[in-house]
Design a protein around this motif. Structure first.
Motif, PDB file in Angstrom:
ATOM      1  N   ILE A 230     -44.962  58.219  37.715  1.00 49.94           N
ATOM      2  CA  ILE A 230     -45.717  57.031  38.112  1.00 49.94           C
ATOM      3  C   ILE A 230     -44.892  56.255  39.127  1.00 49.94           C
ATOM      4  O   ILE A 230     -43.747  55.883  38.852  1.00 49.94           O
ATOM      5  CB  ILE A 230     -46.022  56.118  36.899  1.00 49.94           C
ATOM      6  N   LYS A 231     -45.443  56.006  40.301  1.00 59.39           N
ATOM      7  CA  LYS A 231     -44.734  55.235  41.315  1.00 59.39           C
ATOM      8  C   LYS A 231     -44.655  53.762  40.897  1.00 59.39           C
ATOM      9  O   LYS A 231     -45.621  53.202  40.376  1.00 59.39           O
ATOM     10  CB  LYS A 231     -45.434  55.338  42.672  1.00 59.39           C
ATOM     11  N   GLY A 232     -43.512  53.166  41.157  1.00 59.15           N
ATOM     12  CA  GLY A 232     -43.333  51.752  40.822  1.00 59.15           C
ATOM     13  C   GLY A 232     -43.858  50.854  41.917  1.00 59.15           C
ATOM     14  O   GLY A 232     -43.098  50.071  42.514  1.00 59.15           O
ATOM     15  N   THR A 233     -45.162  50.948  42.180  1.00 56.54           N
ATOM     16  CA  THR A 233     -45.815  50.144  43.207  1.00 56.54           C
ATOM     17  C   THR A 233     -47.090  49.520  42.641  1.00 56.54           C
ATOM     18  O   THR A 233     -47.603  49.948  41.600  1.00 56.54           O
ATOM     19  CB  THR A 233     -46.183  50.986  44.444  1.00 56.54           C
TER      20      THR A 233
ATOM     21  N   LEU B 254     -43.482  41.196  42.040  1.00 53.78           N
ATOM     22  CA  LEU B 254     -43.539  41.349  43.502  1.00 53.78           C
ATOM     23  C   LEU B 254     -42.688  42.520  43.979  1.00 53.78           C
ATOM     24  O   LEU B 254     -42.868  42.999  45.102  1.00 53.78           O
ATOM     25  CB  LEU B 254     -43.119  40.057  44.192  1.00 53.78           C
ATOM     26  N   ALA B 255     -41.780  43.000  43.125  1.00 56.45           N
ATOM     27  CA  ALA B 255     -41.030  44.214  43.466  1.00 56.45           C
ATOM     28  C   ALA B 255     -41.952  45.414  43.592  1.00 56.45           C
ATOM     29  O   ALA B 255     -41.608  46.417  44.218  1.00 56.45           O
ATOM     30  CB  ALA B 255     -39.969  44.489  42.402  1.00 56.45           C
ATOM     31  N   LEU B 256     -43.151  45.313  43.024  1.00 54.30           N
ATOM     32  CA  LEU B 256     -44.136  46.385  43.125  1.00 54.30           C
ATOM     33  C   LEU B 256     -44.736  46.488  44.523  1.00 54.30           C
ATOM     34  O   LEU B 256     -45.568  47.354  44.780  1.00 54.30           O
ATOM     35  CB  LEU B 256     -45.245  46.182  42.087  1.00 54.30           C
ATOM     36  N   ALA B 257     -44.299  45.643  45.444  1.00 57.09           N
ATOM     37  CA  ALA B 257     -44.668  45.814  46.858  1.00 57.09           C
ATOM     38  C   ALA B 257     -44.130  47.137  47.385  1.00 57.09           C
ATOM     39  O   ALA B 257     -44.676  47.713  48.329  1.00 57.09           O
ATOM     40  CB  ALA B 257     -44.127  44.660  47.691  1.00 57.09           C
ATOM     41  N   GLY B 258     -43.061  47.637  46.787  1.00 60.03           N
ATOM     42  CA  GLY B 258     -42.464  48.891  47.223  1.00 60.03           C
ATOM     43  C   GLY B 258     -41.189  48.709  47.998  1.00 60.03           C
ATOM     44  O   GLY B 258     -40.498  49.671  48.319  1.00 60.03           O
TER      45      GLY B 258
ATOM     46  N   ILE C 131     -48.249  49.960  34.220  1.00 58.18           N
ATOM     47  CA  ILE C 131     -48.557  50.937  35.260  1.00 58.18           C
ATOM     48  C   ILE C 131     -48.895  52.275  34.619  1.00 58.18           C
ATOM     49  O   ILE C 131     -48.537  52.547  33.472  1.00 58.18           O
ATOM     50  CB  ILE C 131     -47.382  51.120  36.243  1.00 58.18           C
ATOM     51  N   GLY C 132     -49.622  53.116  35.385  1.00 55.18           N
ATOM     52  CA  GLY C 132     -49.936  54.449  34.899  1.00 55.18           C
ATOM     53  C   GLY C 132     -51.409  54.760  34.950  1.00 55.18           C
ATOM     54  O   GLY C 132     -52.132  54.295  35.832  1.00 55.18           O
TER      55      GLY C 132
ATOM     56  N   ALA D 250     -32.568  58.595  48.901  1.00 54.67           N
ATOM     57  CA  ALA D 250     -33.052  57.549  49.799  1.00 54.67           C
ATOM     58  C   ALA D 250     -34.541  57.701  50.045  1.00 54.67           C
ATOM     59  O   ALA D 250     -35.086  58.808  50.053  1.00 54.67           O
ATOM     60  CB  ALA D 250     -32.295  57.595  51.120  1.00 54.67           C
ATOM     61  N   ASN D 251     -35.213  56.573  50.208  1.00 54.66           N
ATOM     62  CA  ASN D 251     -36.645  56.506  50.543  1.00 54.66           C
ATOM     63  C   ASN D 251     -37.561  57.007  49.427  1.00 54.66           C
ATOM     64  O   ASN D 251     -38.752  57.219  49.663  1.00 54.66           O
ATOM     65  CB  ASN D 251     -36.937  57.272  51.840  1.00 54.66           C
ATOM     66  N   THR D 252     -37.039  57.198  48.220  1.00 54.72           N
ATOM     67  CA  THR D 252     -37.905  57.555  47.095  1.00 54.72           C
ATOM     68  C   THR D 252     -38.339  56.328  46.306  1.00 54.72           C
ATOM     69  O   THR D 252     -39.303  56.388  45.545  1.00 54.72           O
ATOM     70  CB  THR D 252     -37.209  58.545  46.150  1.00 54.72           C
ATOM     71  N   GLY D 253     -37.638  55.211  46.466  1.00 54.82           N
ATOM     72  CA  GLY D 253     -38.030  53.976  45.800  1.00 54.82           C
ATOM     73  C   GLY D 253     -37.792  54.023  44.300  1.00 54.82           C
ATOM     74  O   GLY D 253     -36.978  54.792  43.792  1.00 54.82           O
ATOM     75  N   ILE D 254     -38.530  53.205  43.582  1.00 52.12           N
ATOM     76  CA  ILE D 254     -38.446  53.150  42.118  1.00 52.12           C
ATOM     77  C   ILE D 254     -39.603  53.957  41.546  1.00 52.12           C
ATOM     78  O   ILE D 254     -40.777  53.657  41.797  1.00 52.12           O
ATOM     79  CB  ILE D 254     -38.496  51.703  41.613  1.00 52.12           C
TER      80      ILE D 254
END
Length: 321
Positions: free
Chosen positions: A57-60, A253-257, A73-74, A38-42
């Motif tokens: 690489i964070k998916g944001t 827009l999923a990259l909003a986090g 990303i990257g 939980a709370n780690t996101g993509i």
């Protein structure tokens, strides 16, 4: 809150492997979707087995380095992963909050050019609830971006709505609009099967430049010089073109986090406009706030404001227009 189908965060029940080719490299790609806390996101993990290296690489949106042909990303020198938008759309559109995406190449596998193969992979292993409440980003006031004749808006809305219009000087496409409240059921039924598309003249130009080497009629809708669809099987939806642009918007827009509670409107948009929308949204803390779902004694979902105007950086961590 009409689209709060699950008030708890989710992840995959177990890992699942997806294999295919990269749309630009044409080379084999293996991708593994792992359950995550939980709370780690993509989060993406770029592995290089030959060099024995890994890059997380964070998916944001802060990780985006290019939006010209797809969303990438990257880091230009340390490593990158391209064409993430179809996978991101499948994950967030289908209600997956936390997942580790392990990829052994510079691209996500293109599969059939839509999000359906990723949806099928998620269905194969299923989702499980986590103990933490689901978190959302609620848009508080209108945010607008214009790039030439491309226009995008994020408006306050009690749900998640996508209102996408495209306008092509091509009789096969023309003006098309998709305007729906986006739920997992709507995404799977009405959006996930829509494939990427392009014109034969553009594909030939990309091939000559060393791009789109994995592109084919198996993963793209192609329009010939006569403005007719080249694919023998035709379209999956009568308005497949705008539905794919909607799919791209869901993924970008999923990259909003976190899922946005907003009404997104765009005209002649693309990856660059979608990315610029997130930049504009988070440029001013008064534009948005965190909210999280809570469960009442009757197990009904509701939303409570929490961490209003908190720093998104602290909370989430480090197609051509």
């Amino acid at each position: 809150m009409a689209n709060l189908l699950n008030a708890k965060q989710t992840t995959l029940r177990e890992r699942v492997v997806v294999s295919g080719v990269g749309v630009h490299s044409g080379k084999p790609v293996e991708m593994i979707l792992h359950p995550a806390d939980a709370n780690t996101g993509i989060t993406f993990l770029r592995t290089n087995r030959e060099k024995g290296t890994e890059l997380e690489i964070k998916g944001t949106y802060q990780s985006v380095i290019d939006t010209r042909l797809c969303t990438i990303i990257g880091h230009p020198e340390k490593g990158m992963i391209a064409t993430i938008e179809h996978l991101m759309a499948a994950l967030v559109g289908y209600g997956v909050d936390n997942v580790l995406v392990e990829v052994d190449a510079d691209e996500v596998p293109v599969m059939d050019g839509s999000s359906r193969a990723y949806i099928d992979a998620i269905d194969q292993v299923g989702l499980k609830d986590l103990s933490a409440p689901r978190r959302y980003i609620r848009v508080l006031k209108p945010v607008r971006v214009q790039n030439g004749d491309s226009v995008g808006e994020l408006l306050p809305h009690d749900g998640t709505r996508f209102d996408v219009t495209i306008d092509f000087d091509c009789e096969t496409i023309g003006v098309q609009t998709f305007n729906e409240e986006m739920t997992p059921a709507v995404f799977k039924r009405d959006v996930s099967l829509a494939r990427t598309f392009g014109f034969m003249s553009d594909v030939e130009r990309l091939w000559a430049a060393g791009y789109a080497l994995g592109s084919s009629l198996e993963n793209s809708v192609v329009i010939g010089d006569d403005q007719k669809i080249v694919n023998p099987d035709g379209l999956r939806y009568e308005d497949e073109f705008v539905r794919h642009k909607t799919l791209d918007a869901v993924g970008d827009l999923a990259l909003a986090g976190a899922q946005l509670l907003a009404h997104f409107r765009s005209y002649k948009g693309g990856h660059k406009l979608n990315f610029n929308m997130l930049e504009a949204l988070f440029a001013d803390d008064s534009n948005w706030e965190w909210v999280e779902a809570s469960i009442t004694k009757r197990n009904a979902a509701r939303v409570d404001v929490s961490h209003a105007n908190s720093s998104i950086q602290a909370a989430m961590g480090p197609e051509t227009n």
